[in-house]
Write an enzyme that holds these catalytic residues in place. Structure first.
Site, PDB file in Angstrom:
ATOM      1  CB  SER A 263      -1.929   1.066   2.415  1.00  0.00           C
ATOM      2  OG  SER A 263      -1.523  -0.292   2.685  1.00  0.00           O
ATOM      3  CB  CYS A 264       1.451   2.972   6.080  1.00  0.00           C
ATOM      4  SG  CYS A 264       0.768   4.845   6.151  1.00  0.00           S
ATOM      5  CB  ALA A 265      -0.765   2.580  10.807  1.00  0.00           C
TER       6      ALA A 265
END
Length: 311
Positions: A263-265
């Site tokens: 995941s990330c932002a």
């Protein structure tokens, strides 16, 4: 006319692209995208300077318009309509680049793979490497290229409005295992069947630096570990060797022999880690599309957040 051998499974070099640039079955996409805080217009940049013959792929517009989350995956039909409007066919090979080196191009690479098109590669080093190699750039976009970018956006809108669109030249085949939902992340918190890696910079993961998007707090999803997307590349913004990539994951206790999800932002930089893992033979890495922005704004999980223990 046959392609020269593609070196690597997920990236091509600027030399390879220069050699094959005019192959009729090759489509080159400028997938540049920037954070809102950067105040840059990628379409304007494309119109001012791009790799010869490249088309513009707008991550923000080739997306799901029904959610407030930014640039989420569109439906299969909408993606097929948009890509068809760009003039891309299933038999085409696609190379994606961006103006940072390797950044948003990885997101476009992942999108094509999600919808079943494996003949897609990222240009290693992107436009900076292309320029450093003294290869030609076009300083103005043709009316046809600009029109195609506009038609791709219109096609998305028409599909979601239930309106007719021209016949597709590109057919999708959804690969659901490459996309994770909010519910899957919640379930994985309990089951711990996948190692969860967050691609955001460590200070934001730790909760000591603010998120760039207004109203989004920093911190991380419980149980996740951090390997920033920038750690996948060297100073020239080209991917590290497979040996060095493996070292990065080993150093954070991420086993390549066990399942991994990223995941990330907002689902962009996570794809850079997926790209790096692809080079290590992990070709089915799922990405949490909504990522941190969805997690921390979802009413069920907005308070299920961890920060660094030292705080």
């Amino acid at each position: 006319m046959e392609f020269a051998t593609i070196a690597g499974e997920a990236v091509v070099s600027v030399e390879w692209l220069h050699l094959n640039l005019h192959h009729p079955a090759l489509k080159v996409l400028d997938g540049s995208w920037y954070m809102p805080t950067e105040q840059k217009d990628p379409l304007q940049e494309y119109q001012n300077s791009h790799i010869p013959g490249a088309l513009f792929f707008d991550i923000d517009k080739i997306s799901d318009p029904t959610t407030e989350l930014p640039h989420m995956l569109p439906s299969e039909e909408a993606f097929a309509a948009a890509v068809s409007a760009l003039g891309i066919r299933n038999e085409d090979k696609v190379v994606v680049y961006d103006c940072k080196g390797i950044y948003s191009a990885a997101r476009v690479w992942w999108m094509f793979r999600v919808f079943g098109h494996d003949n897609v590669w990222v240009l290693d080093g992107g436009m900076p490497k292309w320029r450093d190699s003294k290869f030609d750039v076009e300083s103005s976009a043709s009316n046809d290229a600009t029109l195609k970018a506009s038609l791709a956006h219109e096609a998305i809108e028409k599909v979601y409005k239930g309106e007719m669109v021209p016949p597709f030249t590109f057919q999708t085949k959804m690969q659901p295992h490459l996309v994770w939902t909010h519910e899957q992340i919640r379930r994985n918190m309990e089951e711990k069947s996948y190692q969860h890696v967050d691609a955001r910079p460590k200070p934001r993961f730790d909760g000591v630096a603010p998120e760039p998007r207004k109203g989004i707090r920093s911190g991380h999803i419980p149980g996740s570990k951090c390997i920033s997307f920038s750690e996948m590349m060297d100073d020239s913004q080209t991917l590290l060797s497979t040996e060095k990539l493996k070292e990065k994951f080993d150093s954070e206790g991420i086993s390549l022999d066990a399942p991994i999800m990223i995941s990330c932002a907002t689902g962009v930089t996570a794809c850079i880690l997926a790209l790096g893992l692809h080079l290590l033979g992990k070709t089915n890495i799922p990405v949490y599309d909504g990522s941190w922005t969805e997690w921390v704004t979802h009413p069920d999980t907005l308070n299920i957040v961890e920060v660094a223990e030292t705080l």
